[in-house]
Design a protein around this motif. Structure first.
Motif, mmCIF file in Angstrom:
data_model
loop_
_atom_site.group_PDB
_atom_site.id
_atom_site.type_symbol
_atom_site.label_atom_id
_atom_site.label_comp_id
_atom_site.label_asym_id
_atom_site.label_seq_id
_atom_site.Cartn_x
_atom_site.Cartn_y
_atom_site.Cartn_z
ATOM 1 N N THR A 1 0.838 -1.198 0.000
ATOM 2 C CA THR A 1 0.000 0.000 0.000
ATOM 3 C C THR A 1 0.870 1.245 0.000
ATOM 4 O O THR A 1 1.757 1.390 0.842
ATOM 5 N N TYR A 2 0.588 2.114 -0.954
ATOM 6 C CA TYR A 2 1.264 3.403 -1.081
ATOM 7 C C TYR A 2 0.220 4.519 -1.039
ATOM 8 O O TYR A 2 -0.970 4.269 -1.218
ATOM 9 N N ILE A 3 0.669 5.730 -0.890
ATOM 10 C CA ILE A 3 -0.162 6.911 -1.039
ATOM 11 C C ILE A 3 0.227 7.556 -2.362
ATOM 12 O O ILE A 3 1.413 7.804 -2.611
ATOM 13 N N SER A 4 -0.735 7.793 -3.231
ATOM 14 C CA SER A 4 -0.413 8.352 -4.541
ATOM 15 C C SER A 4 -0.859 9.804 -4.714
ATOM 16 O O SER A 4 -0.476 10.458 -5.680
ATOM 17 N N ARG A 5 -1.662 10.305 -3.775
ATOM 18 C CA ARG A 5 -2.087 11.706 -3.825
ATOM 19 C C ARG A 5 -2.567 12.121 -2.442
ATOM 20 O O ARG A 5 -3.231 11.348 -1.758
ATOM 21 N N VAL A 6 -2.224 13.349 -2.045
ATOM 22 C CA VAL A 6 -2.731 13.924 -0.809
ATOM 23 C C VAL A 6 -3.237 15.324 -1.123
ATOM 24 O O VAL A 6 -2.504 16.153 -1.655
ATOM 25 N N GLY A 7 -4.504 15.553 -0.817
ATOM 26 C CA GLY A 7 -5.101 16.868 -1.017
ATOM 27 C C GLY A 7 -5.414 17.515 0.314
ATOM 28 O O GLY A 7 -4.915 17.094 1.363
ATOM 29 N N LYS A 8 -6.270 18.524 0.274
ATOM 30 C CA LYS A 8 -6.639 19.243 1.495
ATOM 31 C C LYS A 8 -7.423 18.350 2.454
ATOM 32 O O LYS A 8 -7.144 18.314 3.648
ATOM 33 N N SER A 9 -8.403 17.605 1.925
ATOM 34 C CA SER A 9 -9.241 16.768 2.794
ATOM 35 C C SER A 9 -9.386 15.335 2.276
ATOM 36 O O SER A 9 -10.097 14.541 2.875
ATOM 37 N N SER A 10 -8.722 15.010 1.200
ATOM 38 C CA SER A 10 -8.810 13.657 0.659
ATOM 39 C C SER A 10 -7.426 13.168 0.246
ATOM 40 O O SER A 10 -6.493 13.954 0.101
ATOM 41 N N PHE A 11 -7.339 11.861 0.073
ATOM 42 C CA PHE A 11 -6.088 11.266 -0.388
ATOM 43 C C PHE A 11 -6.414 9.993 -1.154
ATOM 44 O O PHE A 11 -7.525 9.478 -1.087
ATOM 45 N N GLU A 12 -5.429 9.526 -1.891
ATOM 46 C CA GLU A 12 -5.616 8.326 -2.706
ATOM 47 C C GLU A 12 -4.552 7.300 -2.357
ATOM 48 O O GLU A 12 -3.376 7.647 -2.195
ATOM 49 N N THR A 13 -4.992 6.053 -2.242
ATOM 50 C CA THR A 13 -4.042 4.961 -2.060
ATOM 51 C C THR A 13 -3.827 4.261 -3.391
ATOM 52 O O THR A 13 -4.722 4.208 -4.237
ATOM 53 N N LEU A 14 -2.650 3.737 -3.564
ATOM 54 C CA LEU A 14 -2.296 2.856 -4.674
ATOM 55 C C LEU A 14 -1.882 1.546 -4.031
ATOM 56 O O LEU A 14 -0.998 1.535 -3.170
ATOM 57 N N GLN A 15 -2.539 0.455 -4.411
ATOM 58 C CA GLN A 15 -2.242 -0.825 -3.795
ATOM 59 C C GLN A 15 -1.952 -1.874 -4.862
ATOM 60 O O GLN A 15 -2.488 -1.817 -5.972
ATOM 61 N N GLU A 16 -1.102 -2.823 -4.478
ATOM 62 C CA GLU A 16 -0.725 -3.921 -5.370
ATOM 63 C C GLU A 16 -0.851 -5.234 -4.615
ATOM 64 O O GLU A 16 -0.514 -5.309 -3.432
ATOM 65 N N ALA A 17 -1.310 -6.254 -5.318
ATOM 66 C CA ALA A 17 -1.364 -7.610 -4.763
ATOM 67 C C ALA A 17 -0.301 -8.442 -5.477
ATOM 68 O O ALA A 17 -0.317 -8.539 -6.708
ATOM 69 N N TRP A 18 0.594 -9.031 -4.687
ATOM 70 C CA TRP A 18 1.711 -9.811 -5.220
ATOM 71 C C TRP A 18 1.623 -11.251 -4.740
ATOM 72 O O TRP A 18 1.361 -11.498 -3.562
ATOM 73 N N GLN A 19 1.862 -12.186 -5.661
ATOM 74 C CA GLN A 19 1.940 -13.606 -5.304
ATOM 75 C C GLN A 19 3.045 -14.230 -6.139
ATOM 76 O O GLN A 19 3.073 -14.054 -7.363
ATOM 77 N N ASN A 20 3.954 -14.939 -5.480
ATOM 78 C CA ASN A 20 5.085 -15.595 -6.158
ATOM 79 C C ASN A 20 5.897 -14.631 -7.021
ATOM 80 O O ASN A 20 6.330 -14.976 -8.122
ATOM 81 N N GLY A 21 6.094 -13.405 -6.539
ATOM 82 C CA GLY A 21 6.889 -12.433 -7.272
ATOM 83 C C GLY A 21 6.194 -11.808 -8.462
ATOM 84 O O GLY A 21 6.830 -11.089 -9.238
ATOM 85 N N VAL A 22 4.885 -12.046 -8.616
ATOM 86 C CA VAL A 22 4.117 -11.507 -9.733
ATOM 87 C C VAL A 22 3.088 -10.514 -9.198
ATOM 88 O O VAL A 22 2.345 -10.830 -8.262
#
Length: 136
Positions: free
Chosen positions: A78-99
């Motif tokens: 889980t990363y944060i990809s944007r932060v605004g005044k009252s909102s923000f966006e997460t960027l998430q990835e699901a990894w299995q066996n290095g993929v």
């Protein structure tokens, strides 16, 4: 800006999370991504106090890149990809066996349930969020 450290959560795939085709059902990813955001929720309410919950979900989107299977652990980054005044966006990835098997983005709003309006994110919380920032 450079990539910062992701928040990571690892799950063992349970048999009940698989479907008739033998892979993880698509709705399971949404649940895993939400669980992967628990550390972010703690930035806003360290005790995860539901009587004083400060966030609402505005939107989410999931892209599937590869199938996920029973018997192998899955790591949610889980990363944060944007932060605004009252909102923000997460960027998430699901990894299995290095993929990288799926990515998701979620927009969350810091919300005051008493006034039924968005509320500014404090500088302290913004600093915590930016420690996990990643360009999208």
């Amino acid at each position: 800006m450079t990539d910062n450290t992701p928040l990571e959560t690892t799950f063992d795939v349970r048999f009940c999370e698989t479907d008739a085709l033998g892979h993880v059902g698509n709705t399971t990813l949404v649940e895993w991504f939400e669980a992967g955001r628990d550390p972010i929720f703690r930035f806003f309410t360290p005790e995860l106090d539901l009587t004083n919950w400060p966030l609402i979900l505005a939107s989410y989107h999931v892209d599937f890149h590869a199938q996920l299977f029973y018997g192998k652990a899955v790591t949610i980054k889980t990363y944060i990809s944007r932060v605004g005044k009252s909102s923000f966006e997460t960027l998430q990835e699901a990894w299995q066996n290095g993929v990288k098997c799926a990515t998701g983005t979620t927009t969350l709003v810091h919300f005051d349930f008493k006034t039924q309006r968005s509320a500014p994110i404090s500088d302290d919380v913004k600093t915590q969020l930016m420690a996990h920032f990643r360009e999208q």
